[in-house]
Motif scaffolding. Structure first.
Motif, PDB file in Angstrom:
ATOM      1  N   GLN B 149       5.893  10.391 -10.689  1.00 15.47           N
ATOM      2  CA  GLN B 149       4.818   9.654 -10.416  1.00 15.47           C
ATOM      3  C   GLN B 149       5.237   8.763  -9.161  1.00 15.47           C
ATOM      4  OE1 GLN B 149       1.814   8.056 -13.164  1.00 15.47           O
ATOM      5  NE2 GLN B 149       1.757   6.338 -11.789  1.00 15.47           N
ATOM      6  N   PHE B 150       6.368   7.974  -9.336  1.00 16.88           N
ATOM      7  CA  PHE B 150       6.695   6.778  -8.433  1.00 16.88           C
ATOM      8  C   PHE B 150       7.416   7.470  -7.358  1.00 16.88           C
ATOM      9  CE2 PHE B 150       4.791   4.476 -11.941  1.00 16.88           C
ATOM     10  CZ  PHE B 150       3.945   3.656 -11.292  1.00 16.88           C
ATOM     11  N   LYS B 199       9.561  -5.183   0.273  1.00 18.46           N
ATOM     12  CA  LYS B 199       8.789  -3.940   0.364  1.00 18.46           C
ATOM     13  C   LYS B 199       9.585  -2.837   0.005  1.00 18.46           C
ATOM     14  CE  LYS B 199       5.643  -4.907   4.654  1.00 18.46           C
ATOM     15  NZ  LYS B 199       5.363  -4.690   5.930  1.00 18.46           N
ATOM     16  N   ASP B 200      10.740  -3.100  -0.378  1.00 17.46           N
ATOM     17  CA  ASP B 200      11.743  -1.849  -0.735  1.00 17.46           C
ATOM     18  C   ASP B 200      11.390  -1.497  -2.003  1.00 17.46           C
ATOM     19  OD1 ASP B 200      13.711  -0.344  -1.198  1.00 17.46           O
ATOM     20  OD2 ASP B 200      15.335  -1.479  -0.746  1.00 17.46           O
ATOM     21  N   ALA B 201      10.927  -0.231  -2.507  1.00 14.45           N
ATOM     22  CA  ALA B 201      10.605  -0.074  -3.677  1.00 14.45           C
ATOM     23  C   ALA B 201      11.756   0.246  -4.584  1.00 14.45           C
ATOM     24  CB  ALA B 201       9.630   1.345  -3.472  1.00 14.45           C
ATOM     25  N   ASN B 202      12.963   0.463  -3.866  1.00 19.81           N
ATOM     26  CA  ASN B 202      14.211   0.641  -4.491  1.00 19.81           C
ATOM     27  C   ASN B 202      15.080  -0.642  -4.846  1.00 19.81           C
ATOM     28  OD1 ASN B 202      14.816   3.434  -5.065  1.00 19.81           O
ATOM     29  ND2 ASN B 202      15.069   3.730  -2.833  1.00 19.81           N
ATOM     30  N   SER B 318      -0.150   1.851  -2.027  1.00 23.05           N
ATOM     31  CA  SER B 318       0.041   0.755  -1.173  1.00 23.05           C
ATOM     32  C   SER B 318       1.242   0.607  -0.716  1.00 23.05           C
ATOM     33  CB  SER B 318      -0.087  -0.447  -2.315  1.00 23.05           C
ATOM     34  OG  SER B 318       1.081  -0.561  -3.176  1.00 23.05           O
ATOM     35  N   SER B 319       2.345   1.271  -1.202  1.00 21.05           N
ATOM     36  CA  SER B 319       3.864   1.323  -0.479  1.00 21.05           C
ATOM     37  C   SER B 319       3.652   2.113   0.920  1.00 21.05           C
ATOM     38  CB  SER B 319       4.629   1.909  -1.507  1.00 21.05           C
ATOM     39  OG  SER B 319       5.082   0.977  -2.488  1.00 21.05           O
ATOM     40  N   GLN B 320       2.836   3.248   0.578  1.00 22.94           N
ATOM     41  CA  GLN B 320       2.773   4.076   1.766  1.00 22.94           C
ATOM     42  C   GLN B 320       1.935   3.517   3.021  1.00 22.94           C
ATOM     43  OE1 GLN B 320       1.308   7.872   0.037  1.00 22.94           O
ATOM     44  NE2 GLN B 320       3.247   8.709  -0.329  1.00 22.94           N
ATOM     45  N   GLN B 321       1.067   2.660   2.699  1.00 25.46           N
ATOM     46  CA  GLN B 321       0.269   1.926   3.578  1.00 25.46           C
ATOM     47  C   GLN B 321       1.064   0.565   4.008  1.00 25.46           C
ATOM     48  OE1 GLN B 321      -3.575   1.244   2.095  1.00 25.46           O
ATOM     49  NE2 GLN B 321      -4.146   3.529   2.118  1.00 25.46           N
TER      50      GLN B 321
END
Lengths: 118, 338, 154
Positions: B149-150, B199-202, B318-321
């Motif tokens: 999903q993520f 902002k880094d989802a990692n 939200s991350s993609q935006q």
């Protein structure tokens, strides 16, 4: 000798990709898009062709090589068929690869189930 | 006047001190190979658990954990007044479908990985207010469902950076009761949504650390307590680097918690398990609390702990935006009382 | 309001710097070496297929190049299905993403992954979640190149 050249050129293109991943946080999807598109542009500018002449599969197997085939196909298409060729040339030249990816991708998804990682 | 409020963000329970009377945890195979293996009630042999999909396996973990908690307390679903719970999947399907099977009045919650203490916070209010005798608080997560999903498909050959965290496969929870044996929930500090622009989802630990630090600080200010009043301060899933950042941030506020501070994300796996920064997921703080921490309290290792599960409240959209990742943390104080 | 915004930005900046100083960096040198070796190996193997096609099956350069792509894509699809490509990718990074095998992996992995959501909207649609953009930009760019050639160069 051509194997060594292929190894070095192919390795170097991947190395550039690795630097981009580590330094810029670009996702793999973006890297793929970037590499194919730059392959198209570099070919149009006449920069990629010498690399293919030198490196052989080292330049055609990485994704810029896919872009190279697309651009070369479009240019060839224009030469042979004029305006129509601009639209058909790229896909005609890469039809084998694209079709293989779709068909084998579909087959693999039918045959295999995803596995949990450990 | 709300008489049970302390300061801006905390409530203290006075009337019917909610007690944790039962607990259970179920974990995946990898978690069962980690250092806390002995504390979990059930370890799956494989993460699909004979189900048709990972989502269904996660749902079953949720259901079986709930049943196990009730069984240990010798309760039936009809005895339970409320189920508070949630998970990470879109529209919290694990919790909702589990609630369908369990047949217990259900409040579905989404606090990302903070859902465990969010559930306990609300459940405790229900018990203390005299609105419920038994409340189930439960959360789950599953590596395979969260990953697809993520992030990326599982078979995609990508590298995980060193700050990446590994979503725990597991479901855990507790039963809060108005009477019976077990440690009490004495305080709840509700977190604010804090965003320091990561902002880094990692690097979720870094995104959530400011929220954890803010909630812990608010708890100390509201209650007049300090780090030395607790045997242990626990956060949910900040992992190695998020934990360090929290220590830093709290030092700036004048609180030194380092010597008594653990993060569930750092405890559940060992270094050799190649998980990079640590663990994450709703299930992470749930199984560490229900499995390890409450057992340690039973055994007298700790008498009073402060637990703050931490959540990252972003989505792939939200991350993609280009939005940054807001974090949240809810703290609960758990204490052994006679 | 402005001053609050500025102050907020300063806090964010300071925190970013702190987070960056605490978070470890990827081992770039090690990653680059592995990417170079794996990427080079895949290309060398591609060269071998190209040579066989040219020397034993009398193909011209373009045909040989196409058959090389198809063969590598087949191998990649197989390895992805068996769960091996993901293990290579974990170590090799860009070395297994950038070659055409990585493109195949990006098609096969979401297709497998979404099988449980059905063969039309699961496999059929999700197959292109990563490869779709590649085709969109690659093919569009090739059309632009063709048009530029038609109008300005030819």
């Amino acid at each position: 000798m051509e194997y060594i050249k292929a190894f070095i050129i192919g390795g170097l293109i991947c190395l550039i990709g690795q630097i981009l991943i580590d330094k810029t946080n670009l996702t793999p999807a973006r890297i793929l898009v970037l590499f194919v598109t730059s392959g198209v542009i570099l070919t149009a500018l006449g920069i990629y062709e010498p690399l293919v002449d030198f490196g052989g599969a080292g330049a055609t197997v990485p994704l810029p090589g896919f872009g190279y085939a697309l651009a070369k196909g479009a240019i060839k298409g224009v030469e042979e068929k004029g305006l129509l060729g601009a639209f058909t040339g790229g896909v005609v030249a890469t039809a084998g690869g694209i079709t293989a990816a779709i068909v084998f991708g579909y087959l693999a998804s039918v045959l295999f189930d995803p596995k949990a990682k450990n | 006047m709300a008489q049970n409020r302390l300061g801006g963000q905390t409530i203290s329970f006075i009337q019917n001190l909610p007690r944790i009377t039962s607990r259970a945890s179920i974990v995946g195979k990898k978690e069962g190979e980690g250092p806390l293996a002995q504390y979990f009630d059930k370890i799956l042999e494989d993460d699909l658990w004979g189900e048709k999909s990972w989502e269904k396996a996660e749902r079953r973990m949720f259901i079986e954990a709930a049943q196990l908690i009730m069984k240990k307390a010798k309760k039936e679903p009809a005895d339970i007044n409320y189920l508070f719970g949630g998970d990470l999947l879109d529209q919290i399907i694990s919790a909702a479908y589990a609630a369908r099977s369990l047949g217990i009045p259900f409040y579905g919650l989404y606090g990302a990985c903070s859902t465990m203490t969010e559930s306990i916070s609300l459940g405790a209010v229900m018990v203390d207010g005299g609105y419920a005798d038994h409340v189930l608080c439960l959360t789950s997560s599953h590596f395979c469902t969260a990953e697809r999903q993520f992030r990326f498909p599982l078979e995609m050959g990508t590298q995980r950076p060193p700050t990446a965290q590994w979503t725990v496969t597991g479901a855990g929870g507790v039963l809060l009761s108005s009477s019976g044996e077990g440690p009490c929930i004495t305080h709840v500090t509700t977190g604010k949504v804090i965003d320091f622009g990561i902002k880094d989802a990692n690097n979720m630990g870094a995104a959530m650390a400011p929220a954890a630090a803010d909630t812990i600080r608010a708890h100390f200010e509201d209650t007049g307590r300090g780090p030395e009043d607790y045997d242990l301060i626990v956060t949910g899933d900040l992992a190695k680097y998020g934990r360090e950042l929290t220590i830093h941030l709290l030092k700036k506020e004048g609180y030194d918690i380092e010597s008594r501070f653990i993060d569930c994300g750092c405890e559940i796996f060992s270094e050799e398990q190649d998980i990079h920064a640590g663990a994450s997921g709703c299930g992470c703080s749930a199984v560490v609390l229900a499995g390890y921490l409450l057992k340690q309290m039973e055994d007298g290792q700790f008498n009073r702990i402060l637990m703050a599960s931490t959540g990252a409240l972003h989505s792939t959209v939200s991350s993609q935006q280009g939005d940054s990742i807001p974090g949240i943390a809810h703290a609960i104080a758990i204490e052994k009382k006679g | 309001m402005d001053s609050i915004d500025v102050k907020q930005k300063k806090i964010h900046k300071e925190y970013q710097d702190l987070a960056n100083s605490i978070s470890p960096k990827s081992n770039i040198i090690g990653n680059c070496i592995r990417a170079f070796l794996v990427g080079g190996t895949i290309c060398t193997f591609g060269q071998l297929i190209t040579n066989i096609a040219k020397n034993y099956y009398d193909m011209n350069t373009e045909e040989a190049s196409t058959i090389t792509s198809i063969s590598l894509i087949f191998i990649s699809a197989l390895l992805t299905g068996m769960g091996i490509y993901e293990k290579i990718g974990k170590r090799a990074g860009a070395g297994s993403v950038v070659p055409i095998t990585g493109f195949a992996n990006s098609i096969v992995s979401p297709a497998m992954e979404h099988k449980r959501e059905g063969y039309v909207m699961g496999v059929g649609a999700k197959m292109f979640s990563i490869a779709g953009p590649v085709l969109v930009y690659g093919i569009s760019a090739s059309v632009v190149v063709g048009l530029v050639n038609y109008f300005f160069i030819r």
